[in-house]
Design a protein around this motif. Sequence first.
Motif, PDB file in Angstrom:
ATOM      1  N   SER A  72      -6.455 -10.847   8.513  1.00  0.00           N
ATOM      2  CA  SER A  72      -5.537 -10.009   7.754  1.00  0.00           C
ATOM      3  C   SER A  72      -5.385  -8.675   8.465  1.00  0.00           C
ATOM      4  O   SER A  72      -6.201  -8.298   9.315  1.00  0.00           O
ATOM      5  CB  SER A  72      -6.051  -9.792   6.325  1.00  0.00           C
ATOM      6  N   VAL A  99       0.861  -1.178   0.000  1.00  0.00           N
ATOM      7  CA  VAL A  99       0.000   0.000   0.000  1.00  0.00           C
ATOM      8  C   VAL A  99       0.899   1.229   0.000  1.00  0.00           C
ATOM      9  O   VAL A  99       1.678   1.432   0.945  1.00  0.00           O
ATOM     10  CB  VAL A  99      -0.947   0.015   1.214  1.00  0.00           C
ATOM     11  N   VAL A 133      -0.245  -5.156   3.442  1.00  0.00           N
ATOM     12  CA  VAL A 133      -1.349  -6.002   3.883  1.00  0.00           C
ATOM     13  C   VAL A 133      -0.818  -7.423   4.002  1.00  0.00           C
ATOM     14  O   VAL A 133      -0.201  -7.943   3.065  1.00  0.00           O
ATOM     15  CB  VAL A 133      -2.530  -5.948   2.901  1.00  0.00           C
ATOM     16  N   LEU A 149      -3.544  -4.459   8.002  1.00  0.00           N
ATOM     17  CA  LEU A 149      -2.789  -3.428   7.298  1.00  0.00           C
ATOM     18  C   LEU A 149      -1.775  -2.861   8.292  1.00  0.00           C
ATOM     19  O   LEU A 149      -2.145  -2.337   9.340  1.00  0.00           O
ATOM     20  CB  LEU A 149      -3.714  -2.334   6.791  1.00  0.00           C
ATOM     21  N   GLN A 208      -7.146   3.377   6.362  1.00  0.00           N
ATOM     22  CA  GLN A 208      -7.348   2.497   5.222  1.00  0.00           C
ATOM     23  C   GLN A 208      -6.444   2.917   4.073  1.00  0.00           C
ATOM     24  O   GLN A 208      -5.941   4.044   4.040  1.00  0.00           O
ATOM     25  CB  GLN A 208      -8.809   2.533   4.774  1.00  0.00           C
ATOM     26  N   PRO A 209      -6.218   2.033   3.102  1.00  0.00           N
ATOM     27  CA  PRO A 209      -5.392   2.403   1.953  1.00  0.00           C
ATOM     28  C   PRO A 209      -5.993   3.573   1.180  1.00  0.00           C
ATOM     29  O   PRO A 209      -7.205   3.628   0.935  1.00  0.00           O
ATOM     30  CB  PRO A 209      -5.382   1.127   1.099  1.00  0.00           C
ATOM     31  N   ILE A 221      -1.180   5.267   3.227  1.00  0.00           N
ATOM     32  CA  ILE A 221      -2.228   4.956   4.203  1.00  0.00           C
ATOM     33  C   ILE A 221      -2.902   6.269   4.625  1.00  0.00           C
ATOM     34  O   ILE A 221      -2.234   7.234   5.003  1.00  0.00           O
ATOM     35  CB  ILE A 221      -1.656   4.244   5.437  1.00  0.00           C
TER      36      ILE A 221
END
Length: 475
Positions: free
Chosen positions: A355, A321, A343, A357, A330-331, A324
Amino acid sequence: MEARSGGVALGALRPLREGWNELVALFANVTFGVSLLGIWALLTLIGVVIEQGKDPSFYAANYAPPLARLIARLDLANIYHSAAYIGVLGLILCSMTAATFTKVIPRRIPRLAPVKVEKIPLHATLRVPGDVDVVRERLAAFFGARGWQVRKREFGGTEWTFADKNNWARRGVLVAHVGFVVIAIGTTIYWAKGYSGQFAVLSGQTATIPENGARIALQRFAYRIDPVRTKSGIVYQPIDYVSNAKVTGRDGRVHDAVIRVNQPYDIDGTLIYQASYGFAIDFRLTKDGKPVPGGPDHPLKEGEGFPIGGTSRAIQYTRFVGTIDRASGQPAADPRPNDPGIVIQAYDGDRPVGSALVALGQPLDLGAGYALTPARYVLYSGFQYRYDPGIPIVGLGAFVLLAGLCISFYFLPARLFVTARAVDGATEVGLAATTVKGYDVFEDRFREIVEALTRTERGAGPATEVTAETVLGGV
């Protein structure tokens, strides 16, 4: 006795001859040939959809288990070199050969033979005064002066005159068939001697092409992504990416190479293409603050992973990514590494368990004292390579195929059948026309020929009287 033994031998060969004729008829059948082309197209499509030349682990990781097993069992990862693919090409060539000699040649290049003029839709009858031999000579001169190829043949005591226009163009289909054969030869040479593949090189590292031993040391990789404003918003479009490398060929000499998209580098006849790029991550796995033995010892590329020693857990690096969004965590849409992260996907055996980030440089608590830190990223460059000695032959075949199609579509071969016979002190001339594309396309031209011939015969002498009847039956 010898005649009897010869008859027995011929009788024994008759079933073989009949079987051979049936086999040739099958291969010459249009439906059979089209079916083979359909199978060939299907196999080619499979080769396009399924990435070729990968290790079994790649298919196991990227395809559903049943499909991965099917790919392995049927060798779909090497379909262009499979016996089925080469076999279908061979059958297509056999089908084209049978159709060429049993249908195309007899139909496109017919023998010189008499016809029933009145049975051909494009025909005409002219009655002219004069001796038959003199009229025949005038007819030959008439067609010869207008660029027709004139040939005379005698059948059963009757002389026929055959006039051909663009007779060479009858071979257009044959030329197209030859082009396909040449293309098949070129692809066979690739199957026998060519190779292709792909690999990725981290910045500062070296990779080797196994088939020819060429070494590519990636010195520096650079890319450019520009924001482009569209109606739907800002999109980030890759503009250029280029690899500066040191390439060592068969001669052992080191060459400076600049490899960019659509500008492959040639080393010993093998073309190296800039295909992709990515971000490899250098991970640090610790337990209670101490490095864990057996952790990742090299930067991992997207899709790669590693097990956590002493547990059933494993970690897979799935995506880089670039930015951020700190407000949402979030991306963001910007793929450039402004505030990068990664990720990861955690597995317990084969079962995904979650998962996350993770920002670059920030540790992630895995539980039980384990922590994972994506320490830094390393750019890597993805290359494809291909060696195909059959490319010049395929190019020649494509040119021949195109030339054959152009000849077939844009030139009209026509044949005139001309006969003359004495009737009531005059000469009756029968004239008929055929083409390889039917009668409609030649109707107007045939009428012009008859009218010109009528005018010529009327001007052949002061006492000449010509009557003509032109029939365009069924046109």
